[in-house]
Design an enzyme around this catalytic site. Structure first.
Site, short mmCIF file in Angstrom:
data_model
loop_
_atom_site.label_atom_id
_atom_site.label_comp_id
_atom_site.label_asym_id
_atom_site.label_seq_id
_atom_site.Cartn_x
_atom_site.Cartn_y
_atom_site.Cartn_z
N ASN A 1 0.76 -1.27 -0.08
CA ASN A 1 -0.04 -0.11 0.03
C ASN A 1 0.96 1.37 -0.09
O ASN A 1 0.31 2.39 -0.41
CB ASN A 1 -1.00 -0.04 1.38
CG ASN A 1 -0.44 -0.37 2.42
OD1 ASN A 1 0.44 -1.26 2.77
ND2 ASN A 1 -0.49 0.92 3.43
N HIS A 2 2.01 1.18 0.36
CA HIS A 2 3.13 2.42 0.18
C HIS A 2 4.03 2.35 -1.03
O HIS A 2 4.79 3.29 -1.17
CB HIS A 2 3.91 2.25 1.54
CG HIS A 2 3.13 2.36 2.81
ND1 HIS A 2 2.25 3.52 3.08
CD2 HIS A 2 3.32 1.77 4.02
CE1 HIS A 2 1.67 3.23 4.49
NE2 HIS A 2 2.51 2.28 4.91
N HIS B 1 -0.01 -8.80 -0.13
CA HIS B 1 0.07 -7.72 1.03
C HIS B 1 -1.16 -7.42 1.59
O HIS B 1 -1.96 -6.61 0.69
CB HIS B 1 0.84 -6.66 0.29
CG HIS B 1 1.28 -5.46 1.19
ND1 HIS B 1 2.60 -5.65 1.98
CD2 HIS B 1 0.86 -4.36 1.61
CE1 HIS B 1 2.86 -4.63 2.60
NE2 HIS B 1 1.69 -4.11 2.72
#
Length: 258
Positions: free
Chosen positions: A70-71, A151
């Site tokens: 997500n980053h 993830h």
């Protein structure tokens, strides 16, 4: 039986995490005869995200493929690197306009290894369905050995993905929560699985961050400035042995390098 040895490393946190990978990975690769190293680098830059410098540090330390989550796109400085077509992935179920790609074909000389990067939906940003995205990628990029970094936040979603892909891929490893789970196993169809790899970061940190600001945030609910914990780093991950002919995992073990 020819074995292909794959090491997967959990989220690398900041400069200290990168430096710890540099210290402990090269000798471990030599001692255990590791053929391929995959590391999640979405927190490898200070302040999270990934920078060209942190990616280069991981490659130079012996990492072959970097996955994210997500980053992934937090730092615009890395966009060109994602677009280069190299071994840096962002989740495949991101919007099609996102730079980069969610799969990579690694040349293992005798055969290709397909690495897939997917992100969950539960308690995460809305993206395309990761299960359907996995089906699409498996049809488009069949390979003898396929490895998935999923993830995701929810353990149930990760376990569901493992069973969904059992027998169709070689290995499914969860990332994101920074805490290694003790459920490494080989599923009935021959797919190696673990719910979360853990992280590379401070042993006494809170998910890689110094304790006090995090505790203060929980007590007050007010914004605080997080700082990565550089002390007593440890590397968490797995080492799996995969039958190079069948693509099935024959052995999986947790790795902890202090």
């Amino acid at each position: 039986m020819a074995l292909f040895r794959v090491m997967m490393i959990g989220d690398v946190v900041g400069q200290a995490g990168c430096e710890h990978v540099r210290r402990v990975l090269p000798p471990f690769k030599r001692e255990r005869g590791v053929d391929l190293v995959i590391a999640n680098g979405e927190n490898s830059a200070e302040g999270n995200g990934l920078l060209p410098s942190s990616a280069r540090h991981l490659y130079d330390s012996g990492v072959d493929v970097i996955t994210t989550g997500n980053h992934a796109l937090r730092r615009r400085e890395s966009y060109e690197l994602y677009q280069s077509g190299g071994p840096l992935l962002r989740p495949a179920n991101f919007h099609p306009s996102a730079p980069g790609q969610g799969y990579y074909l690694y040349d293992a000389l005798r055969f290709e290894v397909c690495i897939l990067n997917l992100q969950g939906l539960t308690y995460m940003s809305p993206n395309a369905n990761p299960f359907e995205t996995a089906d699409l990628l498996l049809r488009e990029h069949p390979a003898r050995i396929t490895i998935v970094d999923f993830h995701a936040e929810a353990t149930s979603e990760k376990i569901a993905m493992g069973h969904y892909l059992d027998g169709r891929v070689s290995l499914v490893a969860g990332t994101h929560t920074h805490v290694p789970t003790a459920d490494e196993r080989i599923l009935p169809g021959g797919t190696g699985y673990i719910t979360d790899l853990g992280m590379v970061g401070g042993l006494n940190s809170i998910l890689g961050v110094k304790q006090q600001p995090v505790i203060q945030r929980f007590i007050t609910g007010l914004p605080v400035r997080f700082e990565n914990d550089k002390e007593d780093c440890q590397l968490c991950g797995i080492l799996a042995e995969i039958d190079a002919e069948t693509g099935k995992t024959t052995k999986i073990e947790r790795v902890l390098l202090k």
